[in-house]
Design a protein around this motif. Sequence first.
Motif, PDB file in Angstrom:
ATOM      1  N   ILE A  76      11.740 -41.695 -48.697  1.00  0.00           N
ATOM      2  CA  ILE A  76      11.861 -41.834 -47.232  1.00  0.00           C
ATOM      3  C   ILE A  76      10.573 -41.403 -46.555  1.00  0.00           C
ATOM      4  CG2 ILE A  76      13.120 -41.060 -45.192  1.00  0.00           C
ATOM      5  CD1 ILE A  76      15.545 -40.616 -46.974  1.00  0.00           C
ATOM      6  N   LEU A  77       9.965 -40.286 -47.035  1.00  0.00           N
ATOM      7  CA  LEU A  77       8.741 -39.769 -46.442  1.00  0.00           C
ATOM      8  C   LEU A  77       7.582 -40.737 -46.627  1.00  0.00           C
ATOM      9  CD1 LEU A  77       7.241 -37.457 -45.050  1.00  0.00           C
ATOM     10  CD2 LEU A  77       6.919 -36.412 -47.308  1.00  0.00           C
ATOM     11  N   ALA A  78       7.482 -41.364 -47.821  1.00  0.00           N
ATOM     12  CA  ALA A  78       6.382 -42.281 -48.101  1.00  0.00           C
ATOM     13  C   ALA A  78       6.458 -43.529 -47.228  1.00  0.00           C
ATOM     14  CB  ALA A  78       6.399 -42.672 -49.581  1.00  0.00           C
ATOM     15  N   ALA A  79       7.676 -43.901 -46.820  1.00  0.00           N
ATOM     16  CA  ALA A  79       7.825 -45.098 -45.980  1.00  0.00           C
ATOM     17  C   ALA A  79       7.694 -44.790 -44.494  1.00  0.00           C
ATOM     18  CB  ALA A  79       9.181 -45.756 -46.259  1.00  0.00           C
ATOM     19  N   SER A  80       7.517 -43.541 -44.141  1.00  0.00           N
ATOM     20  CA  SER A  80       7.477 -43.142 -42.733  1.00  0.00           C
ATOM     21  C   SER A  80       6.073 -42.733 -42.348  1.00  0.00           C
ATOM     22  CB  SER A  80       8.437 -41.976 -42.483  1.00  0.00           C
ATOM     23  OG  SER A  80       8.287 -41.475 -41.183  1.00  0.00           O
ATOM     24  N   ILE A  98      17.175 -27.631 -44.853  1.00  0.00           N
ATOM     25  CA  ILE A  98      16.738 -29.023 -44.796  1.00  0.00           C
ATOM     26  C   ILE A  98      15.277 -29.088 -45.180  1.00  0.00           C
ATOM     27  CG2 ILE A  98      18.400 -29.731 -43.019  1.00  0.00           C
ATOM     28  CD1 ILE A  98      16.177 -29.487 -40.982  1.00  0.00           C
ATOM     29  N   LEU A  99      14.861 -30.272 -45.612  1.00  0.00           N
ATOM     30  CA  LEU A  99      13.460 -30.556 -45.895  1.00  0.00           C
ATOM     31  C   LEU A  99      12.875 -31.307 -44.709  1.00  0.00           C
ATOM     32  CD1 LEU A  99      13.318 -31.657 -49.639  1.00  0.00           C
ATOM     33  CD2 LEU A  99      12.010 -29.818 -48.582  1.00  0.00           C
ATOM     34  N   ILE A 100      11.663 -30.880 -44.305  1.00  0.00           N
ATOM     35  CA  ILE A 100      10.957 -31.556 -43.222  1.00  0.00           C
ATOM     36  C   ILE A 100       9.604 -31.961 -43.771  1.00  0.00           C
ATOM     37  CG2 ILE A 100      10.078 -31.378 -40.863  1.00  0.00           C
ATOM     38  CD1 ILE A 100      12.026 -29.167 -40.360  1.00  0.00           C
ATOM     39  N   GLY A 101       9.228 -33.228 -43.552  1.00  0.00           N
ATOM     40  CA  GLY A 101       7.943 -33.706 -44.047  1.00  0.00           C
ATOM     41  C   GLY A 101       7.199 -34.497 -43.007  1.00  0.00           C
ATOM     42  N   HIS A 102       5.844 -34.564 -43.176  1.00  0.00           N
ATOM     43  CA  HIS A 102       5.012 -35.336 -42.260  1.00  0.00           C
ATOM     44  C   HIS A 102       3.783 -35.810 -43.012  1.00  0.00           C
ATOM     45  CE1 HIS A 102       2.772 -36.556 -38.717  1.00  0.00           C
ATOM     46  NE2 HIS A 102       3.864 -36.306 -37.972  1.00  0.00           N
ATOM     47  N   PRO A 103       3.395 -37.082 -42.899  1.00  0.00           N
ATOM     48  CA  PRO A 103       2.185 -37.563 -43.584  1.00  0.00           C
ATOM     49  C   PRO A 103       0.922 -37.025 -42.920  1.00  0.00           C
ATOM     50  CG  PRO A 103       3.128 -39.302 -42.205  1.00  0.00           C
ATOM     51  CD  PRO A 103       4.113 -38.165 -42.183  1.00  0.00           C
ATOM     52  N   ILE A 104      -0.147 -36.820 -43.772  1.00  0.00           N
ATOM     53  CA  ILE A 104      -1.456 -36.410 -43.259  1.00  0.00           C
ATOM     54  C   ILE A 104      -2.340 -37.643 -43.303  1.00  0.00           C
ATOM     55  CG2 ILE A 104      -3.412 -34.853 -43.578  1.00  0.00           C
ATOM     56  CD1 ILE A 104      -1.526 -32.965 -45.088  1.00  0.00           C
ATOM     57  N   VAL A 105      -2.821 -38.068 -42.120  1.00  0.00           N
ATOM     58  CA  VAL A 105      -3.562 -39.324 -41.996  1.00  0.00           C
ATOM     59  C   VAL A 105      -5.023 -38.997 -41.745  1.00  0.00           C
ATOM     60  CG1 VAL A 105      -3.723 -41.501 -40.746  1.00  0.00           C
ATOM     61  CG2 VAL A 105      -1.493 -40.393 -41.051  1.00  0.00           C
ATOM     62  N   ASN A 106      -5.906 -39.712 -42.455  1.00  0.00           N
ATOM     63  CA  ASN A 106      -7.339 -39.481 -42.260  1.00  0.00           C
ATOM     64  C   ASN A 106      -7.843 -40.235 -41.042  1.00  0.00           C
ATOM     65  OD1 ASN A 106      -7.528 -42.141 -43.034  1.00  0.00           O
ATOM     66  ND2 ASN A 106      -8.125 -41.690 -45.143  1.00  0.00           N
ATOM     67  N   SER A 107      -9.157 -40.162 -40.836  1.00  0.00           N
ATOM     68  CA  SER A 107      -9.744 -40.756 -39.624  1.00  0.00           C
ATOM     69  C   SER A 107      -9.641 -42.268 -39.615  1.00  0.00           C
ATOM     70  CB  SER A 107     -11.211 -40.333 -39.513  1.00  0.00           C
ATOM     71  OG  SER A 107     -11.932 -40.743 -40.670  1.00  0.00           O
ATOM     72  N   SER A 108      -9.525 -42.890 -40.794  1.00  0.00           N
ATOM     73  CA  SER A 108      -9.410 -44.349 -40.850  1.00  0.00           C
ATOM     74  C   SER A 108      -7.968 -44.818 -40.739  1.00  0.00           C
ATOM     75  CB  SER A 108     -10.023 -44.874 -42.153  1.00  0.00           C
ATOM     76  OG  SER A 108      -9.326 -44.339 -43.267  1.00  0.00           O
ATOM     77  N   GLY A 109      -7.017 -43.891 -40.637  1.00  0.00           N
ATOM     78  CA  GLY A 109      -5.615 -44.261 -40.480  1.00  0.00           C
ATOM     79  C   GLY A 109      -4.847 -44.355 -41.772  1.00  0.00           C
ATOM     80  N   ALA A 110      -5.431 -43.983 -42.876  1.00  0.00           N
ATOM     81  CA  ALA A 110      -4.749 -44.039 -44.176  1.00  0.00           C
ATOM     82  C   ALA A 110      -4.141 -42.687 -44.504  1.00  0.00           C
ATOM     83  CB  ALA A 110      -5.755 -44.435 -45.269  1.00  0.00           C
ATOM     84  N   VAL A 111      -2.971 -42.701 -45.181  1.00  0.00           N
ATOM     85  CA  VAL A 111      -2.297 -41.476 -45.584  1.00  0.00           C
ATOM     86  C   VAL A 111      -2.976 -40.927 -46.825  1.00  0.00           C
ATOM     87  CG1 VAL A 111      -0.129 -40.458 -46.342  1.00  0.00           C
ATOM     88  CG2 VAL A 111      -0.119 -42.254 -44.594  1.00  0.00           C
ATOM     89  N   GLY A 112      -3.412 -39.632 -46.753  1.00  0.00           N
ATOM     90  CA  GLY A 112      -4.084 -39.029 -47.890  1.00  0.00           C
ATOM     91  C   GLY A 112      -3.215 -38.017 -48.611  1.00  0.00           C
ATOM     92  N   ALA A 113      -2.206 -37.452 -47.926  1.00  0.00           N
ATOM     93  CA  ALA A 113      -1.334 -36.447 -48.533  1.00  0.00           C
ATOM     94  C   ALA A 113      -0.142 -36.246 -47.597  1.00  0.00           C
ATOM     95  CB  ALA A 113      -2.093 -35.145 -48.766  1.00  0.00           C
ATOM     96  N   TYR A 114       0.737 -35.268 -47.975  1.00  0.00           N
ATOM     97  CA  TYR A 114       1.930 -34.988 -47.176  1.00  0.00           C
ATOM     98  C   TYR A 114       2.088 -33.483 -47.001  1.00  0.00           C
ATOM     99  CZ  TYR A 114       3.075 -39.794 -48.451  1.00  0.00           C
ATOM    100  OH  TYR A 114       3.032 -41.140 -48.631  1.00  0.00           O
TER     101      TYR A 114
END
Length: 528
Positions: A76-80, A98-114
């Motif tokens: 679910i996190l990878a698709a969000s 509960i688990l709470i997650g959020h993607p970390i996005v670089n300057s180019s808009g790509a997800v690099g980690a969570y």
Amino acid sequence: HLLSVVPCVRGDCCPASPGGPVAMSEECCALLEHVRQSNRSYESLDTYDLTGRRIHHHERDGKHPMDRLPEDFFSILAASKDLTLAPKHPTAAGSTGILIGHPIVNSSGAVGAYLAATVDLSGALEPVFQERAGLGRSGRVYFVSPEGRYFFPPPDADRTGWTGTRLDLPAEILSGKTDDVFEYVGAGGEKVLGVSTLIPEVRWVLVAEINKSEAYAWLGRLRTRAMVTGAVTLGLVLAIAVKGSRRLSRPLREMAAVSRRIAEGRHEERLGVLEGTEAEEVGRAFNKMLDQLAASHRRLMHAASLAAVGELSSSIVHEMRNPLSSVKINLQALCRRVEADPAYAELGAIALAQLARVERMLSDLLGYGKPLELMLTRTTFGKIAKDVVEVVRSEAEEKRVTITVENHLDPIQIVADEEQIHRALTNLVTNAIQAVAPGGAVKVWAALAPGDRTKAMVRVSDNGPGIPEARRDELFKPFFTTKAGGTGLGLANVKKIVEAHAGSCFAENPKTGGAVFTLLLPVGGPPV
């Protein structure tokens, strides 16, 4: 969400090339540890690479709460691209979290980690489950999954043993999408009444229930209270009604008592002051009615007296006219025989004058006692006033009295018996001429009554000595006169004529001197 945009976190967790190695700096690890320790609800706060594995930079307290994210949560996190919440996750202490997650996005808009955190909800939810307002002694509150398994058991349950236990709850309760109350068998084997609501963010169902027996017992108490309240209210209503009926009936009893006394002949009886605004108003109306009845009774008695006087006077006048005519003829003959003797001639003149007075008195008496039959016509005041002035002209000229007419009525026509109004007005003008000194003045004024344009006001005023205040109320009574040769029936006949036209008359002494006689007559005539 805030940590995902912090520069040190983005710089450490977003490699230069996609899929490249990720390393955590001391600065980034210290920041995450500070955030975790500043909020006691966080059990863990870590970074994870694109495969869902924890990024190891150094060991914290020698513990690794979660080296890899659960597959269902990670998918679910990878698709969000925003904040993601897991429906349920057991904490290290065995409580609900509960688990709470959020993607970390670089300057180019790509997800690099969570970024992911495990949050313990026990401290936040405990006050909710301890609150029993409206649920009585047997009420309980708890969370279940849509499948009916405990996420967070009620306070009186064994948290460790109950978590994950599946309950046999109605499908409507597990949906949490209705506000209806349902009856079912609870976890303790007793019948309960329950309601539920769905928390869509984590797909938890909050259930509140109470034993059926306790709920219905409350209804029984409410029914008893309602019955007691109804009985007390009924008693108060009856007491108020009895008091109100007595208060209302007291004026009626007083009115009945006054009516009985009046029927016994005590016609002067009147109601006193009654209690209450409405009763006082009724009392005033009742007393006014009695006054009007007394006035009507007096008028009837007066009319009856006039009828009797009229009948008697008619008989007397008819009986006396023939003898008086014979006496008058004989006196006139005797006066012609003694014309040469001044003494006897004077005596004859006096006898003839007195005889004329008796004839006038009999004529006035006959006119006063005879019922009036009005012959109503449309006329103007100017015509009547002109005829009156012609009739009294010789008497006024003999006494050098000035007569002026001020007519503000014409061209308005009035409905009246012209002959009777002429007679009444002639009487008033003649009296005024006789009241003033030689060279005096008499004024006849007419206009619509001030404030009432349905009535005509006629005033005859003079500059004579005025009316004695002590005798003013007796002016219009029969046989009352202030003149030496008067019959006392002139003003009485004036009043009779005016009242026959549904009008009124009165006399007064103005401040300027003299006397004023006022007639009020309806312009349209008396009512049919």
